[in-house]
Design a protein around this motif. Sequence first.
Motif, PDB file in Angstrom:
ATOM      1  N   ALA A 190       0.823  -1.222   0.000  1.00 43.12           N
ATOM      2  CA  ALA A 190       0.000   0.000   0.000  1.00 43.12           C
ATOM      3  C   ALA A 190       0.849   1.260   0.000  1.00 43.12           C
ATOM      4  O   ALA A 190       2.004   1.268   0.444  1.00 43.12           O
ATOM      5  CB  ALA A 190      -0.904   0.000   1.236  1.00 43.12           C
ATOM      6  N   THR A 191       0.228   2.334  -0.492  1.00 41.74           N
ATOM      7  CA  THR A 191       0.887   3.636  -0.503  1.00 41.74           C
ATOM      8  C   THR A 191      -0.172   4.729  -0.318  1.00 41.74           C
ATOM      9  O   THR A 191      -1.364   4.436  -0.273  1.00 41.74           O
ATOM     10  CB  THR A 191       1.673   3.822  -1.822  1.00 41.74           C
ATOM     11  OG1 THR A 191       2.414   5.037  -1.760  1.00 41.74           O
ATOM     12  CG2 THR A 191       0.745   3.874  -3.023  1.00 41.74           C
ATOM     13  N   GLY A 192       0.286   5.970  -0.178  1.00 41.41           N
ATOM     14  CA  GLY A 192      -0.670   7.068  -0.018  1.00 41.41           C
ATOM     15  C   GLY A 192      -0.072   8.373  -0.495  1.00 41.41           C
ATOM     16  O   GLY A 192       1.150   8.481  -0.681  1.00 41.41           O
ATOM     17  N   TYR A 206      -3.640  10.234   5.038  1.00 41.77           N
ATOM     18  CA  TYR A 206      -3.464  10.551   3.620  1.00 41.77           C
ATOM     19  C   TYR A 206      -4.819  10.916   3.038  1.00 41.77           C
ATOM     20  O   TYR A 206      -5.834  10.356   3.430  1.00 41.77           O
ATOM     21  CB  TYR A 206      -2.907   9.325   2.883  1.00 41.77           C
ATOM     22  CG  TYR A 206      -1.455   9.119   3.193  1.00 41.77           C
ATOM     23  CD1 TYR A 206      -0.480   9.557   2.309  1.00 41.77           C
ATOM     24  CD2 TYR A 206      -1.065   8.545   4.392  1.00 41.77           C
ATOM     25  CE1 TYR A 206       0.861   9.407   2.600  1.00 41.77           C
ATOM     26  CE2 TYR A 206       0.272   8.395   4.699  1.00 41.77           C
ATOM     27  CZ  TYR A 206       1.232   8.829   3.797  1.00 41.77           C
ATOM     28  OH  TYR A 206       2.551   8.687   4.102  1.00 41.77           O
ATOM     29  N   GLY A 209      -5.354   7.105  -1.166  1.00 42.35           N
ATOM     30  CA  GLY A 209      -4.696   5.838  -0.837  1.00 42.35           C
ATOM     31  C   GLY A 209      -4.726   4.883  -2.017  1.00 42.35           C
ATOM     32  O   GLY A 209      -5.585   4.979  -2.897  1.00 42.35           O
ATOM     33  N   ALA A 211      -3.672   0.509  -2.954  1.00 40.20           N
ATOM     34  CA  ALA A 211      -3.127  -0.761  -2.467  1.00 40.20           C
ATOM     35  C   ALA A 211      -3.285  -1.845  -3.522  1.00 40.20           C
ATOM     36  O   ALA A 211      -4.228  -1.817  -4.317  1.00 40.20           O
ATOM     37  CB  ALA A 211      -3.836  -1.184  -1.176  1.00 40.20           C
ATOM     38  N   CYS A 316      -2.384  -2.737   5.348  1.00 39.65           N
ATOM     39  CA  CYS A 316      -2.090  -1.623   4.425  1.00 39.65           C
ATOM     40  C   CYS A 316      -1.307  -0.524   5.151  1.00 39.65           C
ATOM     41  O   CYS A 316      -0.343   0.022   4.608  1.00 39.65           O
ATOM     42  CB  CYS A 316      -3.380  -1.053   3.838  1.00 39.65           C
ATOM     43  SG  CYS A 316      -4.123  -2.145   2.623  1.00 39.65           S
ATOM     44  N   GLU A 317      -1.719  -0.195   6.373  1.00 44.54           N
ATOM     45  CA  GLU A 317      -0.994   0.830   7.140  1.00 44.54           C
ATOM     46  C   GLU A 317       0.445   0.394   7.392  1.00 44.54           C
ATOM     47  O   GLU A 317       1.381   1.181   7.252  1.00 44.54           O
ATOM     48  CB  GLU A 317      -1.698   1.094   8.483  1.00 44.54           C
ATOM     49  CG  GLU A 317      -2.879   2.035   8.392  1.00 44.54           C
ATOM     50  CD  GLU A 317      -2.499   3.431   7.895  1.00 44.54           C
ATOM     51  OE1 GLU A 317      -1.328   3.835   8.005  1.00 44.54           O
ATOM     52  OE2 GLU A 317      -3.390   4.112   7.361  1.00 44.54           O
ATOM     53  N   SER A 319       2.216  -1.741   5.630  1.00 45.09           N
ATOM     54  CA  SER A 319       2.922  -1.739   4.350  1.00 45.09           C
ATOM     55  C   SER A 319       3.342  -0.317   3.971  1.00 45.09           C
ATOM     56  O   SER A 319       4.481  -0.074   3.565  1.00 45.09           O
ATOM     57  CB  SER A 319       2.013  -2.343   3.275  1.00 45.09           C
ATOM     58  OG  SER A 319       2.562  -2.138   2.010  1.00 45.09           O
ATOM     59  N   ARG A 320       2.416   0.621   4.141  1.00 46.09           N
ATOM     60  CA  ARG A 320       2.695   2.023   3.792  1.00 46.09           C
ATOM     61  C   ARG A 320       3.833   2.570   4.661  1.00 46.09           C
ATOM     62  O   ARG A 320       4.745   3.220   4.178  1.00 46.09           O
ATOM     63  CB  ARG A 320       1.414   2.843   4.000  1.00 46.09           C
ATOM     64  CG  ARG A 320       1.509   4.289   3.632  1.00 46.09           C
ATOM     65  CD  ARG A 320       0.284   5.043   4.085  1.00 46.09           C
ATOM     66  NE  ARG A 320       0.064   5.043   5.515  1.00 46.09           N
ATOM     67  CZ  ARG A 320       0.800   5.701   6.407  1.00 46.09           C
ATOM     68  NH1 ARG A 320       1.816   6.406   6.025  1.00 46.09           N
ATOM     69  NH2 ARG A 320       0.511   5.642   7.702  1.00 46.09           N
TER      70      ARG A 320
END
Length: 334
Positions: A190-192, A206, A209, A211, A316-317, A319-320
Amino acid sequence: MRIGLTGVGRIGAFHAATLHSLASVDELVLYDFVGDQARKAADGIGAEVVDSEDALLAAGLDGLVIATATPGHAPMLRKAIAAGVRTFCEKPVAATLDETIDLTRLAEASDTPVHVGFQRRFDHGYQRVQQAVAAGELGFIHTIRSHTLDQNPPHASYIPTSGGIFRDCNIHDFDVVRFVSGREVATVYATGGNQGAEFFKESGDYDTGGAMLTLDSGTVVQISSTRYNGQGHDVRTEVFGSKGSMCVGLDDTLAMVSAEDGVDFPKGPVHTNFMDRFLPAYQAELTAFFDVASGLRESPCTVRDALEAFRIAEACELSRMRGRPVSMDEVATA
Ligand SMILES: NC(=O)c1ccc[n+]([C@@H]2O[C@H](COP(=O)([O-])OP(=O)(O)OC[C@H]3O[C@@H](n4cnc5c(N)ncnc54)[C@H](O)[C@@H]3O)[C@@H](O)[C@H]2O)c1
């Protein structure tokens, strides 16, 4: 039925109005810890108002709706389970993974049913695609794309206690991916991004978002979200299979225009928020809750379901923050 509701903000006032419109509800009792919030909503619909959570639980209810800000869910749900009051709780059921695990154990050890508010499970489009996948009409599912694009951000004070964009917003996508596919998530990446108001950054959140998930079947899932989709509120889930593909949310309300010559689809008007997008689904989920509260059916969306969606958001958090893929085995469970 005599239904209680705590937390009369955006969704709570909307649920109160929906409950008032449903024939099964004879009496409605409201509570909000901010002075006149409950009174303002009650005046328009002839509801009673009480001045504490304990008074609400002692009001002889057939069922309780929890729609407070997220940190208020877990303490009230614990009290409701202890009092044996059948409860509909907005998502997420708690602000943290530890509390969600604790509540899952508590709910599963109790006879008091809890129905969690993932309303997309009651949307006809989501039900249709779930049935098509289950019946094999689409063949094997190689790809799912699901997104939740809000037209405008919520009020600034909502963000610090919301849990962040994955736990607050994409949690709906995580739930429908499980619902539609019938599979569990194996890994996430995941990213943001932040280009909007400063209050997102100030809360460590963010405004946008993204993922990539892999399901235990090998299906690849792309997830996205934003608080700034100026064209309109756009919730869409596309399911691609070896025999066919199907999309939820692809109709004349689509918040997008085509760059192709001569294409006049969609005709509009677009949806502007989750309330007009999912009105029939919110009505259907609360109607289903009456059957849960009457003992006529089991919860159609359990605390265990809420835990699984929350665990994906938690992954996800992680991973981010760590900048690497995360296996669901790394995330605690009940
Ligand atoms: N299912 C959905 O589509 C959906 C949509 C929006 C919000 N939600 C969820 O609903 C919840 C509320 O969201 P909102 O947008 O209405 O927030 P909001 O901030 O607009 O309203 C929250 C209300 O709860 C009250 N409140 C907070 N803590 C309380 C407590 N302990 N006891 C009593 N009242 C309390 C506040 O005074 C406020 O009136 C959140 O958990 C959110 O994730 C779900």
